[in-house]
Scaffold this motif. Sequence first.
Motif, PDB file in Angstrom:
ATOM      1  N   GLY A  15       0.808  -1.218   0.000  1.00 29.59           N
ATOM      2  CA  GLY A  15       0.000   0.000   0.000  1.00 29.59           C
ATOM      3  C   GLY A  15       0.837   1.262   0.000  1.00 29.59           C
ATOM      4  O   GLY A  15       2.058   1.218  -0.119  1.00 29.59           O
ATOM      5  N   TRP A  38      -7.194   5.592  -1.523  1.00 29.08           N
ATOM      6  CA  TRP A  38      -8.542   5.245  -1.094  1.00 29.08           C
ATOM      7  C   TRP A  38      -9.323   4.743  -2.308  1.00 29.08           C
ATOM      8  O   TRP A  38      -9.266   5.340  -3.375  1.00 29.08           O
ATOM      9  CB  TRP A  38      -9.233   6.477  -0.483  1.00 29.08           C
ATOM     10  CG  TRP A  38     -10.586   6.188   0.080  1.00 29.08           C
ATOM     11  CD1 TRP A  38     -10.858   5.509   1.229  1.00 29.08           C
ATOM     12  CD2 TRP A  38     -11.857   6.576  -0.476  1.00 29.08           C
ATOM     13  NE1 TRP A  38     -12.228   5.447   1.425  1.00 29.08           N
ATOM     14  CE2 TRP A  38     -12.851   6.086   0.404  1.00 29.08           C
ATOM     15  CE3 TRP A  38     -12.238   7.274  -1.613  1.00 29.08           C
ATOM     16  CZ2 TRP A  38     -14.217   6.266   0.167  1.00 29.08           C
ATOM     17  CZ3 TRP A  38     -13.592   7.465  -1.844  1.00 29.08           C
ATOM     18  CH2 TRP A  38     -14.574   6.967  -0.963  1.00 29.08           C
ATOM     19  N   ARG A  39     -10.016   3.609  -2.124  1.00 26.90           N
ATOM     20  CA  ARG A  39     -10.796   3.070  -3.231  1.00 26.90           C
ATOM     21  C   ARG A  39     -12.296   3.134  -2.976  1.00 26.90           C
ATOM     22  O   ARG A  39     -13.087   3.022  -3.885  1.00 26.90           O
ATOM     23  CB  ARG A  39     -10.399   1.605  -3.477  1.00 26.90           C
ATOM     24  CG  ARG A  39      -9.040   1.433  -4.083  1.00 26.90           C
ATOM     25  CD  ARG A  39      -8.572  -0.015  -4.008  1.00 26.90           C
ATOM     26  NE  ARG A  39      -8.368  -0.393  -2.610  1.00 26.90           N
ATOM     27  CZ  ARG A  39      -7.940  -1.598  -2.214  1.00 26.90           C
ATOM     28  NH1 ARG A  39      -7.684  -2.526  -3.104  1.00 26.90           N
ATOM     29  NH2 ARG A  39      -7.764  -1.863  -0.945  1.00 26.90           N
ATOM     30  N   GLY A  40     -12.677   3.254  -1.695  1.00 27.00           N
ATOM     31  CA  GLY A  40     -14.102   3.332  -1.367  1.00 27.00           C
ATOM     32  C   GLY A  40     -14.818   2.006  -1.485  1.00 27.00           C
ATOM     33  O   GLY A  40     -15.953   1.935  -1.955  1.00 27.00           O
ATOM     34  N   TRP A  54     -17.595 -11.097  -0.537  1.00 23.85           N
ATOM     35  CA  TRP A  54     -16.208 -11.579  -0.382  1.00 23.85           C
ATOM     36  C   TRP A  54     -15.331 -11.234  -1.577  1.00 23.85           C
ATOM     37  O   TRP A  54     -14.125 -11.024  -1.435  1.00 23.85           O
ATOM     38  CB  TRP A  54     -16.188 -13.087  -0.126  1.00 23.85           C
ATOM     39  CG  TRP A  54     -16.673 -13.927  -1.282  1.00 23.85           C
ATOM     40  CD1 TRP A  54     -17.943 -14.370  -1.482  1.00 23.85           C
ATOM     41  CD2 TRP A  54     -15.914 -14.391  -2.402  1.00 23.85           C
ATOM     42  NE1 TRP A  54     -18.022 -15.083  -2.646  1.00 23.85           N
ATOM     43  CE2 TRP A  54     -16.798 -15.123  -3.230  1.00 23.85           C
ATOM     44  CE3 TRP A  54     -14.570 -14.268  -2.779  1.00 23.85           C
ATOM     45  CZ2 TRP A  54     -16.372 -15.710  -4.433  1.00 23.85           C
ATOM     46  CZ3 TRP A  54     -14.158 -14.859  -3.973  1.00 23.85           C
ATOM     47  CH2 TRP A  54     -15.059 -15.572  -4.777  1.00 23.85           C
ATOM     48  N   ILE A  55     -15.948 -11.174  -2.747  1.00 22.64           N
ATOM     49  CA  ILE A  55     -15.160 -10.868  -3.949  1.00 22.64           C
ATOM     50  C   ILE A  55     -14.471  -9.514  -3.788  1.00 22.64           C
ATOM     51  O   ILE A  55     -13.339  -9.325  -4.219  1.00 22.64           O
ATOM     52  CB  ILE A  55     -16.063 -10.869  -5.209  1.00 22.64           C
ATOM     53  CG1 ILE A  55     -16.553 -12.272  -5.494  1.00 22.64           C
ATOM     54  CG2 ILE A  55     -15.337 -10.287  -6.406  1.00 22.64           C
ATOM     55  CD1 ILE A  55     -17.410 -12.377  -6.744  1.00 22.64           C
ATOM     56  N   PHE A  56     -15.183  -8.595  -3.131  1.00 23.08           N
ATOM     57  CA  PHE A  56     -14.632  -7.248  -2.972  1.00 23.08           C
ATOM     58  C   PHE A  56     -13.754  -7.141  -1.720  1.00 23.08           C
ATOM     59  O   PHE A  56     -12.637  -6.635  -1.787  1.00 23.08           O
ATOM     60  CB  PHE A  56     -15.771  -6.225  -2.896  1.00 23.08           C
ATOM     61  CG  PHE A  56     -16.543  -6.155  -4.175  1.00 23.08           C
ATOM     62  CD1 PHE A  56     -16.161  -5.313  -5.204  1.00 23.08           C
ATOM     63  CD2 PHE A  56     -17.665  -6.959  -4.371  1.00 23.08           C
ATOM     64  CE1 PHE A  56     -16.853  -5.274  -6.397  1.00 23.08           C
ATOM     65  CE2 PHE A  56     -18.368  -6.922  -5.568  1.00 23.08           C
ATOM     66  CZ  PHE A  56     -17.956  -6.086  -6.582  1.00 23.08           C
ATOM     67  N   ARG A  59     -10.261  -8.332  -1.618  1.00 21.65           N
ATOM     68  CA  ARG A  59      -9.288  -7.566  -2.383  1.00 21.65           C
ATOM     69  C   ARG A  59      -8.875  -6.244  -1.731  1.00 21.65           C
ATOM     70  O   ARG A  59      -8.263  -5.401  -2.364  1.00 21.65           O
ATOM     71  CB  ARG A  59      -9.819  -7.361  -3.800  1.00 21.65           C
ATOM     72  CG  ARG A  59      -9.669  -8.644  -4.595  1.00 21.65           C
ATOM     73  CD  ARG A  59     -10.467  -8.705  -5.861  1.00 21.65           C
ATOM     74  NE  ARG A  59     -10.126  -9.901  -6.613  1.00 21.65           N
ATOM     75  CZ  ARG A  59     -10.588 -11.122  -6.348  1.00 21.65           C
ATOM     76  NH1 ARG A  59     -11.434 -11.305  -5.348  1.00 21.65           N
ATOM     77  NH2 ARG A  59     -10.209 -12.166  -7.064  1.00 21.65           N
ATOM     78  N   PHE A  60      -9.237  -6.093  -0.428  1.00 21.55           N
ATOM     79  CA  PHE A  60      -8.682  -4.962   0.324  1.00 21.55           C
ATOM     80  C   PHE A  60      -7.170  -5.027   0.224  1.00 21.55           C
ATOM     81  O   PHE A  60      -6.497  -4.046  -0.016  1.00 21.55           O
ATOM     82  CB  PHE A  60      -9.052  -5.066   1.811  1.00 21.55           C
ATOM     83  CG  PHE A  60     -10.395  -4.503   2.140  1.00 21.55           C
ATOM     84  CD1 PHE A  60     -10.732  -3.224   1.740  1.00 21.55           C
ATOM     85  CD2 PHE A  60     -11.314  -5.239   2.863  1.00 21.55           C
ATOM     86  CE1 PHE A  60     -11.970  -2.692   2.049  1.00 21.55           C
ATOM     87  CE2 PHE A  60     -12.550  -4.717   3.173  1.00 21.55           C
ATOM     88  CZ  PHE A  60     -12.889  -3.441   2.763  1.00 21.55           C
ATOM     89  N   CYS A  61      -6.658  -6.238   0.441  1.00 20.88           N
ATOM     90  CA  CYS A  61      -5.215  -6.425   0.445  1.00 20.88           C
ATOM     91  C   CYS A  61      -4.881  -7.789  -0.133  1.00 20.88           C
ATOM     92  O   CYS A  61      -5.453  -8.795   0.266  1.00 20.88           O
ATOM     93  CB  CYS A  61      -4.679  -6.320   1.864  1.00 20.88           C
ATOM     94  SG  CYS A  61      -2.929  -6.659   1.959  1.00 20.88           S
ATOM     95  N   GLY A  62      -3.948  -7.810  -1.066  1.00 21.75           N
ATOM     96  CA  GLY A  62      -3.601  -9.067  -1.733  1.00 21.75           C
ATOM     97  C   GLY A  62      -2.428  -9.796  -1.108  1.00 21.75           C
ATOM     98  O   GLY A  62      -1.965 -10.788  -1.642  1.00 21.75           O
ATOM     99  N   VAL A  63      -1.934  -9.269   0.017  1.00 25.52           N
ATOM    100  CA  VAL A  63      -0.742  -9.891   0.606  1.00 25.52           C
ATOM    101  C   VAL A  63      -1.131 -11.059   1.511  1.00 25.52           C
ATOM    102  O   VAL A  63      -2.030 -10.929   2.313  1.00 25.52           O
ATOM    103  CB  VAL A  63       0.074  -8.860   1.404  1.00 25.52           C
ATOM    104  CG1 VAL A  63       1.245  -9.528   2.107  1.00 25.52           C
ATOM    105  CG2 VAL A  63       0.591  -7.797   0.465  1.00 25.52           C
TER     106      VAL A  63
END
Lengths: 63, 379
Positions: A15, A38-40, A54-56, A59-63
């Motif tokens: 990030g 920020w993506r909202g 869950w799909i969204f 994807r907050f964080c891909g780590v």
Amino acid sequence: MSKRITIDPITRIEGHLRIDCEIDGGHVTKAWSSGQMWRGIETILKGRDPRDAWIFTQRFCGV
Amino acid sequence: MKDLEYGSMNEETVCGFSRRDFLKFCSTLAVGMGLPLSAGAKIAEAVTAQKRPPVLWLSAQECTGCTESLLRANHPTLEKLILELISLEYHETLLVGSGKQAEEWRTKSMKEYKGKYILVVDGSIPVKDNGIYCKIGGKTVMSLLVEMATDAAAVVAIGSCSSWGGVPSADPNPTGASPAHEVLKNKGVKTPVVNIPGCPPNPYNFLSTVLYYVTFKKLPELDDQARPKFAYGRLIHENCERRPHFDAGRFALQFGDEEHRKGYCLYKLGCKGPETFANCPVQLFNDVGSGAWPVGTGHPCFGCTEKGVGFTVPLHTPARPKYLTPPSLFTEVYPGKEGISPGVKALAAGFAGAAIGAAGAAAVTGLGKKDDDTKDKGE
């Protein structure tokens, strides 16, 4: 007399992070951290089929 | 073929690989792109003969999943190859220096490799409110993209976010998240862009594209959405291992039902394979063998690579098949749904063989598409 330094970007993390700190007499007296992106996603989630959440959120964080 | 016989190779190492493994790797990539096997030797030559191509990586509205996908490619010591194959000059997540040092290195690399570096972009570009929703070093990522792409030889947009908007662009798109190619077009930047969509994309699609560029000094053949044809030329549905079940009308109707446990087709659970272009069933993920992709594990494809499908159409809404219309005799997606009398359904199914019946059944069951797509245009 305090001095302010800014480190942006902070690397080796996921990030976009920015750190600001105030230094007085060799000590950090105040510090701020801020996410620079920020993506909202909370806004995007509103009104959707809950089975899609869950799909969204995944994807907050891909780590 | 002589140069690809590995048996006589000595213990010499290339990029930390044994020469044998290195040639194997290059040949696998060549075959993955639909190139003749001999291209593998060419790739190996290009990679070792010249200075490694400089790559600058710009992160916008991203989750780092694309980077993770690339770094976790389980091909043994692949990360070593990536780090030694290309010269990764700038990447926020991997860079040792922070703040001012990072910015200085970025501008230094841009100057030193002007017109020669590959710019990789992950994440969408927020354009709303002058792009304030993503900043690096006090600059908007929108301005950084324009600045960095202008002097790049080529731009590779990795992931669905930078290819077509992805998650952040989902309705109502609060930040005006836009794909890299759109922002560049609007700003008049002419640098060629190649899109590698996917959430995350298969790392080999990215690696193959970069290696192709390094070897042949041009981008691979692209489709109308600037995606490499070798990876996005076919629907998931065309290569799916569950396709015979689809053709035979055998479907899972609920997670965990008997049909699902038997590995039947997931179309009625909302699988978007019939309208999603990607090579997932062929390329698979993580080098762990067959079945290592979403449908292989029993979950419907949700169309992450495809604009207008992934993050757009709800997960369990049936796909709108491209090219291939399912036979009208298939049972309905929602049997017993209110509003359609059983008599109409029976009538439609009864005439299914005739043209009028087929159209009627398609209309009743909602399986038909508006245009005539009964022909298999995809071959």
